[in-house]
Design an enzyme around this catalytic site. Structure first.
Site, PDB file in Angstrom:
ATOM      1  N   SER A 291      10.212  55.376  69.474  1.00 45.33           N
ATOM      2  CA  SER A 291       9.908  54.000  69.882  1.00 45.33           C
ATOM      3  C   SER A 291       8.466  53.720  69.505  1.00 45.33           C
ATOM      4  O   SER A 291       7.692  54.644  69.228  1.00 45.33           O
ATOM      5  CB  SER A 291      10.065  53.851  71.399  1.00 45.33           C
ATOM      6  OG  SER A 291       8.918  54.366  72.064  1.00 45.33           O
ATOM      7  N   ASP A 292       8.066  52.449  69.494  1.00 48.80           N
ATOM      8  CA  ASP A 292       6.630  52.207  69.381  1.00 48.80           C
ATOM      9  C   ASP A 292       6.048  52.414  70.771  1.00 48.80           C
ATOM     10  O   ASP A 292       6.768  52.528  71.760  1.00 48.80           O
ATOM     11  CB  ASP A 292       6.321  50.827  68.803  1.00 48.80           C
ATOM     12  CG  ASP A 292       4.927  50.805  68.161  1.00 48.80           C
ATOM     13  OD1 ASP A 292       4.128  51.738  68.440  1.00 48.80           O
ATOM     14  OD2 ASP A 292       4.613  49.879  67.418  1.00 48.80           O
ATOM     15  N   TRP A 293       4.744  52.459  70.830  1.00 46.65           N
ATOM     16  CA  TRP A 293       4.039  52.827  72.066  1.00 46.65           C
ATOM     17  C   TRP A 293       4.535  51.969  73.256  1.00 46.65           C
ATOM     18  O   TRP A 293       4.258  50.773  73.312  1.00 46.65           O
ATOM     19  CB  TRP A 293       2.535  52.628  71.876  1.00 46.65           C
ATOM     20  CG  TRP A 293       1.702  53.025  73.045  1.00 46.65           C
ATOM     21  CD1 TRP A 293       1.634  52.385  74.261  1.00 46.65           C
ATOM     22  CD2 TRP A 293       0.815  54.136  73.138  1.00 46.65           C
ATOM     23  NE1 TRP A 293       0.778  53.025  75.098  1.00 46.65           N
ATOM     24  CE2 TRP A 293       0.242  54.113  74.428  1.00 46.65           C
ATOM     25  CE3 TRP A 293       0.435  55.144  72.263  1.00 46.65           C
ATOM     26  CZ2 TRP A 293      -0.687  55.051  74.859  1.00 46.65           C
ATOM     27  CZ3 TRP A 293      -0.497  56.077  72.688  1.00 46.65           C
ATOM     28  CH2 TRP A 293      -1.044  56.030  73.975  1.00 46.65           C
ATOM     29  N   GLY A 294       5.252  52.618  74.149  1.00 47.35           N
ATOM     30  CA  GLY A 294       5.703  51.908  75.356  1.00 47.35           C
ATOM     31  C   GLY A 294       6.708  50.810  75.097  1.00 47.35           C
ATOM     32  O   GLY A 294       6.955  49.974  75.980  1.00 47.35           O
ATOM     33  N   SER A 295       7.313  50.790  73.912  1.00 46.89           N
ATOM     34  CA  SER A 295       8.179  49.633  73.625  1.00 46.89           C
ATOM     35  C   SER A 295       9.489  49.665  74.422  1.00 46.89           C
ATOM     36  O   SER A 295      10.158  48.645  74.531  1.00 46.89           O
ATOM     37  CB  SER A 295       8.467  49.518  72.125  1.00 46.89           C
ATOM     38  OG  SER A 295       9.299  50.566  71.677  1.00 46.89           O
TER      39      SER A 295
END
Ligand code: BGC
Length: 759
Positions: A291-295
């Site tokens: 995932s992207d950061w915290g997505s």
């Protein structure tokens, strides 16, 4: 602490023995699959979820930090409940983290260490948009190779690069991180970078896993505002956004990263159509998606999940395999499986994907393989700098050169180097600089001083600061709009110098993540300074240091020579001097359109015709009433100190079918006085399609070196594959009909011919 089960130890020993005995067999797909299945079969649900958890390891944050304290993170590492860490930098630190797993956990599944190595690790190369301007795929592969080696020297075995988001909006701060507006160019650059990072064999100690990101549509953020909503129809998604990702998947990229944006109401992280149906099924890609950061938890803000648990459920079902610092999978995925809400098979598939990459990297054979101090000892950073200089010079684009002001003649007695970025050693390092040191670039003043002959005096004046010296993530960025105290000295210097080199543009952190701008003109007092200097000296060479296309209409009309030098990295000033003094004849071409006014954005050459293509005589056509609708400098544009002349374009035939290719041939002559390199570009237009088609699309290019007076005949083979697009049938296919072929040195000035494709 629980001891590892004997069966696991035997299993792992047998892997190592098998590898030692027969490395050819051990790297075969079947063998990796067998190993993956064997490990998976021994794992508990909690350990499986652990493989899908990625922790941040430092304070180099790009988003909100996880709620877990470092003690708890350490405990979870010891229990083997973590699959990966990012931002753990140095051989010692990665070794220490790996040891927590290897010495304490039951399964001893090694961590994979990720980091944003975007344009170099320590030796910094041009920002990707700039480097793409070289159109030199070998050079781009080489810089990725060097970045990989320098990363391994610090314990990193996974880069979150290349960013292959097609981006057509200069306002978007992250345009600096990609390859610009064209899907084909972005695809081939992406593949070159992947080859550079991954080499032919991921298990080689000096190669690292690459990431194709951000899947997908992130570069289409509305109004160029980072993280913003994306409204993207299926046709555009398939024809413009997905091709670079398909090429990356085919090139064997180890991982994908999804994106922060939604597309048509569904955040990418929760988008099953993108991640499962297209990437994992249609393209049959076997790596894992981080995932992207915290997505994953951000889907709560998007408003499609009420809490982390629901966000996890949506994400895992949609095919997001690893949770980057989101704390969602670790807090709820096991529970979701235990409650029967998420199928264990879905988790198993994600875990297998992660294990597969770890096996391919050779981590099960030696978890400390990428934490080997010998690698650093063998690196010649000096050699890397030399390569960085060559690549930086190749990335520079000459936009204008009236009166042959460039290259600067040896007879010039005095040069004034003026501007906020003239002696700035930090702006060229750019954003996403990994461990490139602050203030470590060669500045333009330094580069020019080294390059000039002893009879030329070089003096520097700041003129005005740009003012954005804040390196933190805090807003607002402070731009100097009032302090003109340096103007007088700069004007005086310009008045008394034969030639002025003005160095203007953007600070390192004006472009990059979260750095979208509604204005793309020269920030602060730079425009005013330029106009004041112009009043006292006409011989101005404008050097732009920039991470995005800038609005430079005034300069384009009033300044005789303009050079786009992007943020070129460590060797910036030397490379710029190489071009200014003619040691390197500029060969770069814009990978993105430069607009006349920001209001034209998004702006791209491969647009659609519309029902009302422009007509200057009448108002009710698709245009602007206050500015021409085309680019000030179009995609593919760039001058040389040589003069390239194109002959007429001829085709080997005018009819083509699925069995028959056509050759397009053209002769290019260097009518100038110096040798030079031209990027010869091939574009095609499908005149009538089942869906509307772009006015032209890049389909190939060749780098041609020509001595003065030399002519070369260049041939492009046009294949049926090049004519395919995502049609009204929702598949990639060629449609019968007429096509235009264009060949030339930029997307606007082209020779053309026509042919027909018959089924
Ligand atoms: C960016 C990614 C990056 C990640 C890790 C995110 O904010 O969007 O491109 O790889 O942070 O640093």
């Amino acid at each position: 602490m629980k001891k590892p089960a004997l069966s696991i130890i035997i299993l792992l020993i047998s892997f190592i023995t098998a590898n030692a005995q027969n490395s050819a067999i051990s790297s075969s797909i079947e063998n990796v699959e067998f190993k993956v299945d064997s490990v998976l079969a021994k794992m508990t649900l909690e350990e499986k979820v652990g493989q899908l958890v990625q922790y941040n390891g430092s304070w180099d944050l790009t988003g909100p930090a996880s709620e877990l304290g470092s003690k708890q993170k350490e405990n979870n590492l010891k229990k083997g409940l973590v699959g990966s860490m990012l931002n753990v930098l140095s051989v010692e630190a990665t070794r220490e983290a790996q040891k927590l797993i290897m010495d304490n956990s039951r399964m001893k599944i090694p961590l994979i260490f990720g980091y944003d190595v975007i344009h170099g690790y320590k030796t910094i190369f041009p920002v990707p948009l700039g480097e793409t301007a070289s159109w030199d795929l070998e050079a781009m592969e080489l810089s990725a190779r060097i970045a990989a080696i320098e990363s391994v020297a610090e314990g990193i075995n996974w880069t979150f690069s290349p960013m292959i988001d097609v981006s057509r909006d200069a306002r978007w701060g992250r345009i600096m991180e990609g390859s610009g507006e064209d899907p084909y160019l972005t695809s081939v650059v992406g593949v070159a970078k992947i080859k550079g990072y991954q080499g032919d064999d991921l298990s080689d100690q000096l190669t690292i896993a690459a990431t194709a990101k951000h899947f997908a549509g992130y570069g289409f953020a509305e109004a160029g505002r980072d993280y913003n909503t994306v409204n993207l129809g299926e046709n555009e998604l398939h024809n413009s956004v997905l091709p670079p990702f398909k090429a990356a998947a085919e090139a064997g990229v180890a991982t994908f990263m999804n994106s922060f944006n939604e597309i048509d109401g569904i955040p990418s992280t929760g988008n099953k159509y993108l991640q499962r149906d297209i990437l994992k099924e249609d393209w049959d890609w076997k790596g894992f998606i981080v995932s992207d950061w915290g997505s994953i938890p951000e889907m709560i803000n998007h408003g499609i999940a009420k809490d982390k648990k629901q966000a996890s459920q949506i994400a895992i079902n949609a095919g997001s395999d690893m949770d980057m610092e989101g704390g969602a999978y670790e807090s709820s995925l096991a529970e979701l499986v235990n409650e029967g809400i998420v199928d264990l098979a879905v988790v198993d598939d994600a875990v297998k994907r992660v294990l597969r990459v770890k096996f391919k990297l050779g981590l099960f054979d030696d978890p400390y393989k990428y934490a080997d101090p010998a690698v650093k000892k063998n690196i010649s950073y000096e050699d890397h700098r030399k390569t960085a200089r060559t690549i930086a010079a190749k990335s520079i684009v000459l936009l204008k050169n009236e009166k042959d002001l460039l290259p600067i003649k040896a007879s010039v007695k005095s040069i004034a180097v003026i501007g906020p970025l003239a002696n700035d050693k930090d702006a060229p390092i750019g954003n996403w600089r990994a461990q490139g040191e602050a203030n470590s670039a060669v500045s333009v003043v330094e580069g020019i001083k080294i390059a000039v002959g002893k009879d030329t005096k070089v003096k520097y004046a700041l003129g005005a600061t740009l003012g954005i010296s804040e390196r933190s993530f805090l807003l607002p960025l402070e731009i100097n709009k009032t302090d003109r105290s340096g103007f007088k000295e700069a004007i005086e210097l310009a008045k008394n110098s034969e030639l002025v080199v003005m160095v203007l543009g953007e600070d390192a952190f004006q472009a990059g993540e979260g750095r979208s701008q509604a204005k793309i003109s020269l920030a602060g007092l730079q425009q005013e300074l330029l106009e004041e200097i112009k009043k006292v000296n006409n011989n101005i060479v404008l050097v732009l240091i920039n991470g995005r296309p800038l609005e430079i209409s005034w300069a384009s009309e009033n300044i005789p020579a303009i050079v786009v030098a992007w943020q070129l990295g460590t060797e910036s000033g030397n490379a710029i001097a190489d071009v200014l003094f003619g040691k390197y004849n500029p060969s770069g071409k814009l990978p993105v359109s430069f607009p006349r006014l920001v209001g034209q954005e998004p702006l791209y050459y491969n647009q659609k015709n519309t029902g009302r293509p422009s007509n200057d005589q009448h108002v009710t056509y698709s245009h602007y009433t206050d500015v021409k609708k085309d680019a000030l400098y179009p995609f593919g544009y760039g001058l040389s100190y040589a003069q390239f002349e194109y002959g007429s374009l001829s085709l080997s035939g005018t009819e083509m079918n699925s069995e028959k290719e056509i050759e397009a041939t053209i002769t290019i002559t260097n009518a100038g006085k110096v040798k030079g390199r031209e990027v010869v570009q091939l574009y095609l237009q499908d005149i009538v399609g089942s869906t509307t088609r772009p006015v032209k699309e890049l389909k190939g290019f060749q780098l041609v070196d020509l001595a003065p007076g030399e002519a070369k005949t260049i041939t492009f083979t046009i294949t049926p594959k090049m004519l395919e697009f995502y049609t009204a049938n929702k598949i990639w296919e060629v449609e019968a009909g007429d096509f235009n072929v264009f060949v030339g040195g930029n997307s606007r000035d082209l020779k053309s011919a026509e042919f027909t494709f018959k089924n």
